[in-house]
Design an enzyme around this catalytic site. Sequence first.
Site, PDB file in Angstrom:
ATOM      1  N   THR A 154     -35.418  47.271   6.591  1.00 28.53           N
ATOM      2  CA  THR A 154     -34.282  46.537   6.030  1.00 28.53           C
ATOM      3  C   THR A 154     -34.803  45.329   5.264  1.00 28.53           C
ATOM      4  O   THR A 154     -35.941  44.905   5.450  1.00 28.53           O
ATOM      5  CB  THR A 154     -33.352  46.056   7.155  1.00 28.53           C
ATOM      6  N   GLU A 207     -29.179  50.975   7.388  1.00 28.92           N
ATOM      7  CA  GLU A 207     -28.946  51.605   8.693  1.00 28.92           C
ATOM      8  C   GLU A 207     -27.960  52.769   8.617  1.00 28.92           C
ATOM      9  O   GLU A 207     -27.774  53.499   9.586  1.00 28.92           O
ATOM     10  CB  GLU A 207     -28.407  50.561   9.680  1.00 28.92           C
ATOM     11  N   TRP A 226     -14.877  28.478  13.864  1.00 26.81           N
ATOM     12  CA  TRP A 226     -15.711  29.178  12.889  1.00 26.81           C
ATOM     13  C   TRP A 226     -15.307  28.871  11.455  1.00 26.81           C
ATOM     14  O   TRP A 226     -14.124  28.822  11.134  1.00 26.81           O
ATOM     15  CB  TRP A 226     -15.615  30.689  13.089  1.00 26.81           C
ATOM     16  N   LYS A 245     -20.433  27.325  12.945  1.00 27.38           N
ATOM     17  CA  LYS A 245     -19.571  26.901  14.045  1.00 27.38           C
ATOM     18  C   LYS A 245     -19.486  25.375  14.043  1.00 27.38           C
ATOM     19  O   LYS A 245     -20.466  24.681  14.318  1.00 27.38           O
ATOM     20  CB  LYS A 245     -20.099  27.406  15.389  1.00 27.38           C
TER      21      LYS A 245
END
Lengths: 530, 530
Positions: free
Chosen positions: A186, A331, A435, A430
């Site tokens: 990746t 993936e 968030w 955060k």
Amino acid sequence: MIDGAMQPYALTLDKVLDHAAKWHPRAEVVTAREDGQTIRIGYADLADRSRRVSGVLQNLGAGFGMRIATLAWNSQAHVEAWYAIMGMGAVCHTLNPRLHADQIAWMLDRSGARILIVSADLLPLARQVAERATAVERLLVIDGEAPESAAGRPAVLQLEPLLGACQDRPAWGQFDETSPCGLCFTSGTTGAPKGVTFTHRSSFLHAQRLLQVDAMAVSGADSVLAVVPMFHANAWGLPFAVPAAGGKLVLPGRHNDGTSLARLIRAEGVTTAVGVPTVWLGLLEHLEATGADVPTLKRIVVGGAPMPSALMARLETRLGVRVQTTWGMTELSPSGTVTPLGDAVRPAANSGRPALGIDLLITDPEGRPLPQQRNAEGSLRVRGAAVVERYFGEKATALDADGWFDTGDLARIDEAGNLIITGRAKDLIKSGGEWINPVEIEAVVGALPQVSLAAVIGRLDAKWGERPILLVELRDAGEVSNETLLAPLRGRVAPWWIPDAVVRLPSMPLAATGKIDKIRLRAEYGGATP
Amino acid sequence: MIDGAMQPYALTLDKVLDHAAKWHPRAEVVTAREDGQTIRIGYADLADRSRRVSGVLQNLGAGFGMRIATLAWNSQAHVEAWYAIMGMGAVCHTLNPRLHADQIAWMLDRSGARILIVSADLLPLARQVAERATAVERLLVIDGEAPESAAGRPAVLQLEPLLGACQDRPAWGQFDETSPCGLCFTSGTTGAPKGVTFTHRSSFLHAQRLLQVDAMAVSGADSVLAVVPMFHANAWGLPFAVPAAGGKLVLPGRHNDGTSLARLIRAEGVTTAVGVPTVWLGLLEHLEATGADVPTLKRIVVGGAPMPSALMARLETRLGVRVQTTWGMTELSPSGTVTPLGDAVRPAANSGRPALGIDLLITDPEGRPLPQQRNAEGSLRVRGAAVVERYFGEKATALDADGWFDTGDLARIDEAGNLIITGRAKDLIKSGGEWINPVEIEAVVGALPQVSLAAVIGRLDAKWGERPILLVELRDAGEVSNETLLAPLRGRVAPWWIPDAVVRLPSMPLAATGKIDKIRLRAEYGGATP
């Protein structure tokens, strides 16, 4: 023994090229070379050459289950190498030439490949890599000639003369369909690179899924320009899907600039062009500057990065094409969703729907399915025959207890079932226990005409834990005030989402796949203010 | 454990309906009822009902691997029964209501099904069958109400009240993908019926193959009229492929006449209609007689019998549709080849090309591949994941030493890869040591305006071994001389191919699937002249 049975028929990739060779023997793979010429070959001849490349590799000691690496652009020789490696049951480890030699060597050390197939123009990089990755014994040069001074260690061999002398055609297939066929690490924009091992079964089923009308819809009448690189995420499966359908596969080699692509599209009657959004911006700007046309082009398939809606509208209006947005990741082999061509409304922010063979689930951060799967934002999880279960070299599963793979993306699904990616879970900030999604801030600031690239990261903060800061690369050298950059956010995001600071960068750091390198940004700018 | 892996993901048919329910919950299955009304249901509700039908069946003692038979028309309830049976791992044995009760009972005796799901209007036939097939314990009535006098043995149960009372939803899937899901006996036009056992894997891969652009090309935007019956060869896989794509599935129930079909096509915006040629002749004649139109219809997919080119031309001209010819057989699940929609030239005699997942081979009668696979006539053999290996109840393989299934068809493949079926090997007539292909004679005689149906069989002959004779069903009662029937053959076939005799039949015997019953013709007319 009394129930009857259907045929055993292993889903192995040798069948894909053999199908193309038998049913579409004269359909072509066309490659743009460095010198501006194109070379072409029919699938029947390509299949025979690929089998003989297997012979060459076997004579060099390659065999079932061994890794063989490639460091090459999209070309006929690279396609031949893929089928040669996979057909004999070896594992094709694709390497990204835009990475640093250290990174490539790190990956090679892990796969243990002893043969590295390399484009002639990438030989200097391959030598640097081989100095560090000591398992590499041989560099096998394709797409051009190695310089005379090719002696030394590792040995540098030229494929073409070996191929000319080789009449060995090792048997293909005849192994279990779950045998590994490919390995790709990746991009590592959000962590250390991880290896994904593809199997014959997963890549075969993935190719069949792409051929569905409501997915990539590749037909034997198509001429498909694969700009998306073979060294990254299987070129979205096109080197399997296009031969499977008997379409023409057009490979741009090293050059993805607008001029080169426009010439190739016209010369090869390209109907379908596939790549990341920035590539099509280059094509568009070239066509606008020159007043030229690409009349055969019917559609552009985009993915790999968010598609700006202004660019999508310009492409559809100026070129008269339909743009299909998609979403995927290494993936997933890599295709996850595609917007069907038949959809009347296709907003750029939508990534389309999953075709039979892959499923999506929206969960809370702990993996519990949200009660409403539509119109609710959550963690995106995936399941399917072409989805990773366990990363290369890992013992632990990559799946949750219910068998789902957590993509790390945040997303919602609209009423019609379209996926809308809303951010990366790891990029969330955060602040005071709540968030903040940087993607929403980046979208507003990034739309400003003065801004070329915008990124928002969290900076450590004694009081709030983290606070957002904005990093921008501006389009021109002129002065742009912080207020100009931040004012458009007021009323569009919560007041406490507005970044505490603005950092101007002469050039935004990008990872090898072209995505903004947030790991580096966080490392450099994410610490607490001194 | 160091290589990484892709997800285990069994290709089981429960995933097809679950995919439809989740991604296309409101796309519909529409059924024309006996009373002229239509009923409709979305895939989400259909999936829930199907799970509860599994519950009903489980409560009646059904379970994994058990056979459950159906004797029903194309309807929502039949689709629910399929998924209910297959989802829980039982085997759906479809029975053809156009067969004689003795034949159906013979098949039921072999499968050993204890539950027979039956359309209300077929209950009298089902009772006759159950008298002979003593394993059948229960008749479960769908699509209408059983009469009051339903007592006796076997027990007659009405599904709907049981379903209303059942909240059990047995788990679906979770078994090996090679588990059997269906059983269908071949029509037996050229021999005793043989059972073909489909597996989850074979039917799943078959459905995915149908969705390819160059195959059946079913999209979520399509409304597909499946006239081809669910009791024969899986309705060509449409009950899997259409939900998989999220298209609308339109089921005609019992009535396939032109009036009923035209009404259904208009009411449901049918874009794609699938069935044997004679059905479309009926539609065409209705539209021509009434001057009516079917403006939404874009294409007609035909197969199961040769497509007359005059009919194809009339359909394309009169209806403005494209006709796609196909070839298949029960042993192939059943799709073999399809003419891609994009083909500019599509002769009626061509049956199209195989999509990835199935392969064809032309051989001599002993199975040796012909050196030229194009433009040479030979025996047609097939290989693929949805092709029979071993018939139900047989111990011996149905494949040759190289793993190919001999279809019994004679065929050639043209330069572009199109399959052209030229006859049945078993129908060939051996006269004086040389072969005569009856199909070529039938094509010439059958094209005469006076002839409704024509068949040529071999008659035992003391001198030549066999000699061809012609059997005809004439269109009108008027006189037609032998010379009128045979003269067009001169100059078009070899002189010794011209039939020795002509037999006029008031009505040609047809097998249950509508094909001419040559077994019966040979039995009645194939003996030596007395």
